[in-house]
Design a protein around this motif. Structure first.
Motif, mmCIF file in Angstrom:
data_model
loop_
_atom_site.group_PDB
_atom_site.id
_atom_site.type_symbol
_atom_site.label_atom_id
_atom_site.label_comp_id
_atom_site.label_asym_id
_atom_site.label_seq_id
_atom_site.Cartn_x
_atom_site.Cartn_y
_atom_site.Cartn_z
ATOM 1 N N GLU A 38 0.883 -1.346 0.069
ATOM 2 C CA GLU A 38 -0.047 -0.123 -0.063
ATOM 3 C C GLU A 38 0.750 1.158 -0.015
ATOM 4 O O GLU A 38 0.333 2.270 -0.742
ATOM 5 N N THR A 154 -6.183 7.038 3.857
ATOM 6 C CA THR A 154 -6.758 5.411 3.479
ATOM 7 C C THR A 154 -6.594 4.631 4.739
ATOM 8 O O THR A 154 -5.999 4.824 5.970
ATOM 9 N N VAL A 173 -9.660 6.822 0.844
ATOM 10 C CA VAL A 173 -9.940 5.454 0.119
ATOM 11 C C VAL A 173 -10.195 4.429 1.280
ATOM 12 O O VAL A 173 -9.374 4.338 2.274
ATOM 13 N N ILE A 196 -5.568 3.012 -4.068
ATOM 14 C CA ILE A 196 -4.768 3.990 -3.392
ATOM 15 C C ILE A 196 -4.020 4.746 -4.421
ATOM 16 O O ILE A 196 -3.583 5.845 -4.284
#
Length: 275
Positions: A38, A154, A173, A196
């Protein structure tokens, strides 16, 4: 365009248990691989959006969770436990945009996977200017002090909601929907990374249009502690006022000073066995 990324771990897709966030062991190795995916997605998106410099601050646990050689974009990696600006170390006035990646919900909010606010053994609730907040709101004080907008957040749905009052212009997100503190319906990691990266690109492109954190000055942090003893210890920190049996307050026109006093609370209560 310089982008600062503060990344945590509990808000990453695929993570629902402390064993995935704490070494040693195979679950932790799997967790840190999910985290790397991520963070790299956020870096890729930022570069695609026009970023020319990336600074990544490891903000989880002992703050040394990634192999720096595996970070994309030759990003600068800020790591290690003893950092004056803690989750925001590396942030300064040269930063143009801030990302919060892998963040989680607050300890006092609705059910959020592995929720806490800095130290769950000490802190039971934090309010910023009267609004309940998690780590994103607290860390937003540093972004405000450095005159940089928070453009991407996120994590789960609670994290997205908690950022609303302070970061209305940020891309958000949701990579998982928390069911309880230890269960969630989660995107496949590849789907999470795609979302992302796309949001990071969009956020970087419009960073100069995003307002600074909506935190009025003087800023006031009201911190609710788990015990009276911890409130007493917290009061030893300069600028911290005891306001109740288990509550303390930090207030001031300098958002960085307010944040640093909070970090002081975090460090001193850990040393005083508030674990």
């Amino acid at each position: 365009m310089k982008v600062f990324i503060s990344f945590d771990m509990e808000g990453v897709a695929g993570i629902v248990d402390w064993s995935q966030c704490r070494p040693p062991g195979q679950p932790y190795e799997e967790g840190r691989a999910l985290l790397l995916g991520e963070v790299n997605a956020a870096i890729d998106g930022a570069l695609a959006g026009g970023a020319t410099e990336i600074v990544c601050n490891d903000s989880h646990g002992t703050m040394n969770n990634l192999n720096p050689a595996e970070l994309h974009g030759r990003a600068l990696y800020v790591a290690g436990r003893h950092k004056p600006r803690y989750m925001m170390e590396g942030m300064d006035a040269s930063v143009d945009a801030v990302f919060f990646v892998g963040y989680h919900g607050s300890i006092s909010g609705d059910s959020s996977v592995l929720s806490h606010t800095y130290n769950p053994s000490v802190v039971s609730r934090v309010e910023l200017n009267g609004a309940e907040c998690g780590e994103s709101g607290i860390n937003g004080l540093v972004a405000l002090a450095c005159a940089a907008p928070v453009v991407l957040i996120t994590g789960d749905q609670q994290t997205a909601a908690e950022g609303g009052p302070f970061f209305s212009g940020a891309e958000r997100v949701v990579v998982k929907e928390s069911i309880t503190r230890f269960a969630a319906a989660q995107l496949h990691p590849l789907d999470a990374r795609d979302k992302i990266a796309a949001a990071a690109m969009a956020a970087t492109r419009r960073a100069r249009e995003v307002p600074l954190p909506d935190i009025a000055l003087p800023a006031r942090l009201d911190v609710h502690m788990q015990t009276a003893d911890m409130a007493d210890v917290a009061g030893w920190v300069k600028g911290v006022e005891r306001t109740g049996t288990r509550t303390v307050r930090v207030e001031g026109d300098d958002p960085l000073a307010v944040y640093r006093a909070f970090v002081g609370i975090t460090y001193i209560t850990r040393v005083a066995e508030g674990r």
